[in-house]
Write a protein that holds these residues in place. Sequence first.
Motif, mmCIF file in Angstrom:
data_model
loop_
_atom_site.group_PDB
_atom_site.id
_atom_site.type_symbol
_atom_site.label_atom_id
_atom_site.label_comp_id
_atom_site.label_asym_id
_atom_site.label_seq_id
_atom_site.Cartn_x
_atom_site.Cartn_y
_atom_site.Cartn_z
ATOM 1 N N SER A 2 0.948 -1.044 0.109
ATOM 2 C CA SER A 2 -0.005 -0.040 0.060
ATOM 3 C C SER A 2 0.785 1.143 -0.019
ATOM 4 N N PRO A 3 0.759 2.158 -0.917
ATOM 5 C CA PRO A 3 1.655 3.268 -1.013
ATOM 6 C C PRO A 3 1.267 4.373 0.147
ATOM 7 N N THR A 4 2.119 5.039 0.704
ATOM 8 C CA THR A 4 1.868 5.986 1.643
ATOM 9 C C THR A 4 2.028 7.432 1.079
ATOM 10 N N CYS A 5 1.300 8.136 1.582
ATOM 11 C CA CYS A 5 1.243 9.767 1.210
ATOM 12 C C CYS A 5 2.783 10.575 1.467
ATOM 13 N N ASN A 6 3.354 10.033 2.510
ATOM 14 C CA ASN A 6 4.657 10.735 3.006
ATOM 15 C C ASN A 6 5.641 9.939 2.568
ATOM 16 N N SER A 7 5.446 8.677 2.048
ATOM 17 C CA SER A 7 6.623 8.147 1.746
ATOM 18 C C SER A 7 7.623 7.298 3.038
ATOM 19 N N THR A 8 6.600 7.123 4.056
ATOM 20 C CA THR A 8 6.980 6.423 5.199
ATOM 21 C C THR A 8 6.629 4.993 5.535
ATOM 22 N N THR A 9 7.243 4.282 6.203
ATOM 23 C CA THR A 9 6.840 2.808 6.388
ATOM 24 C C THR A 9 5.989 2.716 7.682
ATOM 25 N N VAL A 10 4.923 2.168 7.627
ATOM 26 C CA VAL A 10 3.988 1.883 8.385
ATOM 27 C C VAL A 10 3.549 0.324 8.686
ATOM 28 N N THR A 11 3.847 -0.076 9.925
ATOM 29 C CA THR A 11 3.788 -1.425 10.255
ATOM 30 C C THR A 11 2.387 -1.547 11.128
ATOM 31 N N GLY A 12 1.741 -2.633 10.534
ATOM 32 C CA GLY A 12 0.357 -2.921 11.176
ATOM 33 C C GLY A 12 0.121 -3.476 12.253
ATOM 34 N N ILE A 13 -0.841 -3.633 12.965
ATOM 35 C CA ILE A 13 -1.039 -4.058 14.103
ATOM 36 C C ILE A 13 -2.186 -5.281 14.320
ATOM 37 N N GLY A 14 -2.732 -5.476 13.129
ATOM 38 C CA GLY A 14 -3.570 -6.654 12.992
ATOM 39 C C GLY A 14 -4.964 -6.023 13.023
ATOM 40 N N ILE A 15 -6.175 -6.830 12.166
ATOM 41 C CA ILE A 15 -7.335 -6.011 12.030
ATOM 42 C C ILE A 15 -8.098 -5.980 13.134
ATOM 43 N N GLN A 16 -7.967 -7.108 14.153
ATOM 44 C CA GLN A 16 -8.895 -6.986 15.092
ATOM 45 C C GLN A 16 -8.579 -5.799 15.961
ATOM 46 N N LYS A 17 -7.068 -5.748 16.263
ATOM 47 C CA LYS A 17 -7.003 -4.407 17.060
ATOM 48 C C LYS A 17 -7.209 -3.139 16.357
ATOM 49 N N ALA A 18 -7.109 -3.208 15.082
ATOM 50 C CA ALA A 18 -7.444 -1.910 14.390
ATOM 51 C C ALA A 18 -8.781 -1.656 14.348
ATOM 52 N N GLY A 19 -9.881 -2.637 14.233
ATOM 53 C CA GLY A 19 -11.190 -2.744 14.348
ATOM 54 C C GLY A 19 -11.484 -2.151 15.894
ATOM 55 N N GLN A 20 -10.927 -2.584 17.022
ATOM 56 C CA GLN A 20 -11.180 -2.086 18.289
ATOM 57 C C GLN A 20 -10.936 -0.537 18.353
ATOM 58 N N ILE A 21 -9.745 -0.178 17.679
ATOM 59 C CA ILE A 21 -9.475 1.155 17.807
ATOM 60 C C ILE A 21 -10.317 2.091 16.922
ATOM 61 N N PHE A 22 -10.539 1.759 15.698
ATOM 62 C CA PHE A 22 -11.528 2.387 15.099
ATOM 63 C C PHE A 22 -13.143 2.270 15.846
ATOM 64 N N MET A 23 -13.557 1.269 16.368
ATOM 65 C CA MET A 23 -14.622 1.418 17.144
ATOM 66 C C MET A 23 -14.655 2.411 18.319
ATOM 67 N N GLY A 24 -13.510 2.306 18.934
ATOM 68 C CA GLY A 24 -13.341 3.360 19.882
ATOM 69 C C GLY A 24 -13.395 4.641 19.684
ATOM 70 N N GLY A 25 -12.931 5.118 18.616
ATOM 71 C CA GLY A 25 -12.962 6.451 17.867
ATOM 72 C C GLY A 25 -14.149 6.854 17.531
ATOM 73 N N LEU A 26 -15.163 5.868 16.981
ATOM 74 C CA LEU A 26 -16.181 6.155 16.608
ATOM 75 C C LEU A 26 -17.224 6.298 17.669
#
Length: 800
Positions: free
Chosen positions: A464-488
């Motif tokens: 996946s290309p990044t807009c600032n040419s940085t490297t991003v390390t994922g945390i897994g979809i379940q954790k990502a979903g928990q954080i997204f739901m918490g933000g929502l």
Amino acid sequence: MNPTMRSGAVALLAAVALTTASLTAMPAASAAGADGSQAAAQAAPPPSPAFAQPDAQQRKNAVASAGKALAADTAALHASADDTFQLVRDIAGTRGLQYLTYQRSHRGVPVYGGDVVVATDSSGQVIETVTTGQETTLKLDVTATVTADAAAGTARAQLAAADSVATPELVVHATTARPRLAWEVVVTGTAKHGGPSVQHVYVDAKSGKVIDAWDEVRDGTGSSNYHGTVTLATSGSGSSYSMTDPNRPGLRCGGQGGTAYTKSSDSWGNGSGTDLETACVDAIYAAQVEWNMLRDWLGRNGHNGSGSSFPARVGLNDVNAYWNGSYTNFGHNQANNKQATTYDVVAHEYGHAIFQFSGSGGAGSGNEAGGLNESTGDIFGALTEHFANEPAPYDTPDYLVGEQLNLTGTGPIRNMYNPSALGDPNCYSASIPSTEVHAAAGPQNHWFYLLAEGNNPGGGKPTSPTCNSTTVTGIGIQKAGQIFMGGLNLKTTPWTHAKARVATLNAAKSLFPNGCTEFNAVKAAWAAVSVNAQSGEPTCTAVPGNDFSVSLSPTSGSVQTGQSTTTRVNTAVISGTAQPVTLSTRSLPNGVTASFNPATVTAGQSSTLTLSASSTATGGTFQMTVVGTAGSTTHEATFSLTVGRDQPPANDFSVSVNPSSASVQAGQSATATLGTQVVTGNAESLGLSVSNAPAGVTVTFSPSTITAGQTSTVTIATSSTTTAGTYTINLNAAGASAGHSAAFSLTVGGGGGETTWATWTSYKAGDVVTYNGVRYRCLQAHTSLPGWEPPNVPALWQPI
């Protein structure tokens, strides 16, 4: 549905006996082919303690501490002595977090945009207080001068056809810097674009003008994929069964009349892509899987967060699917051989319901909020697919939307890991608020993929290309979903990408308090889609472990075009042991490249950064960033780079316009002369163009191509519908070596003198009149007749 009605429906459905139905969604498919999804759809075991609902004492503690926070934070909440707060929603999240939403009233009038969300931890203590879009303390006269009936008439005109208009409700509209008393009118019918609409229209209670509007109906599309032979809970016994889920109150499926399908046997569907009973099999099944995902992965109690769901309808005669604020509705693909009723589509549409019933409820008007809403549907679609984890040839987990439905014969309709592959923006920019909502889903979709998987996850998953040419390390979809739901759950009105960044950072810090890995991943993913740091956003201090620092020596430098300069990148161990640090740059000026020697060091070592400016590099002083990354930890240092130019471009020119401004009435034109002069080098051919022209204004050049040193006549024409105001229009000239612009200021008046509308009067296009305190512009010449007052003849008059 009001709360009393919903409670009654829940009690009725809960009393229906549970049965297990065998449903055939595709002919000759083996049950083993959908083992994962079968398990997901049936009643699952109780969630682990991390996802358990708060007990009565925890809820009591949360309400008590939230009340104290509201009383203590009056300045931050812009609260006055005339404001009151009422608890209207209490949503439980993962790990004991609770989210309490309070409705604000000002002098007894509800405040749209004034809600407050308070988050508490597992003990019930406040950890975050979030205001909504209210920007100032209220002090308003709450007496309306425009009647409710007049407001209803104005609101009705916002739809192409209105089936019903709800009783107007007086509110304070407080999402802008200037709060106003308004009538909120809900109009149900057909939108001007032709689709269904449940439009909330806000009519200024003093002037009668429409100041805002948003639609409950959220269009969406997704893949249609059957799941083989599946089992799920239905209601009934003996010879009478209903496609009604007794375990998930409110969830049922039927045709366009809204009544659940019933039959004498407990076997549903024939697997055909055109059979509507089969479509309901897929719709209710996917909704059940999403419900279980919400419970088991995200700690949410039902689609509305309070233990209930919503009905589904199939058989919509449209290449579409939508959520209308009360139920989901599903159509078919363009070939009409598949119903749009599987994971992507169903989870997407119920995702709109989750969005509506999280945080302060709505999101506000505008395409940015709409794009975040559409992205929310896509994210819940991806979460549901991954939770079900179906094997091929069924809907295997991915981050594409509509890849199997082939909605219009062109394949997927959205791509979450690279939205630009399908023409949607990867990165946030100032144009997002004016981008169509489905396309505007791109930046947050991209953020979610980067957070879940990273930019180069491997294992067969796409980069996946990044807009600032940085490297991003994922945390897994379940954790990502928990954080997204918490933000929502912290959503406020109006909802923006900037607010979503802050909310998800707060959620990550609350959900994962013992370190900064998840927090830093959220931060890096937002930066990677160009949603950068916000004022007042939280910070995270990690528990001492392996950490390092990055510094530069020197911190600034100069370079001429065609040359290079260097700086030393120093790293040091702050705590723990030395670890590999990968170096990169961000925000390089145009025409400047960077290289490190070496590109990876062990913390405590140094690297030489070489910055090279090409012959066409842009001149000026720029702040660029050097980034050191080790695992999920990043540190940055800023370098000030000045790029000098020894020589101006070989060929250059200047542009001017005379006159540089004009005033016209709507429907009239103005002319000016665009002049050019050679500044250096030789005269070259210049193409002329215009930018920033307002709606209803056309600009032409005669000739449209000139040679530097020549002139062109510019004609600026307005139409009868051009809105009055002053506009700055850019007149552009572009050559092979350089491009320049001249600004032209255009003032558009309101027509031939403003008067009060009267009968038996001749009006011409562009004339402006007032009627009952509202200004209207004439769209075509006519003589007014009794009963032709402006609101009654929209073809002749336009409110302004």
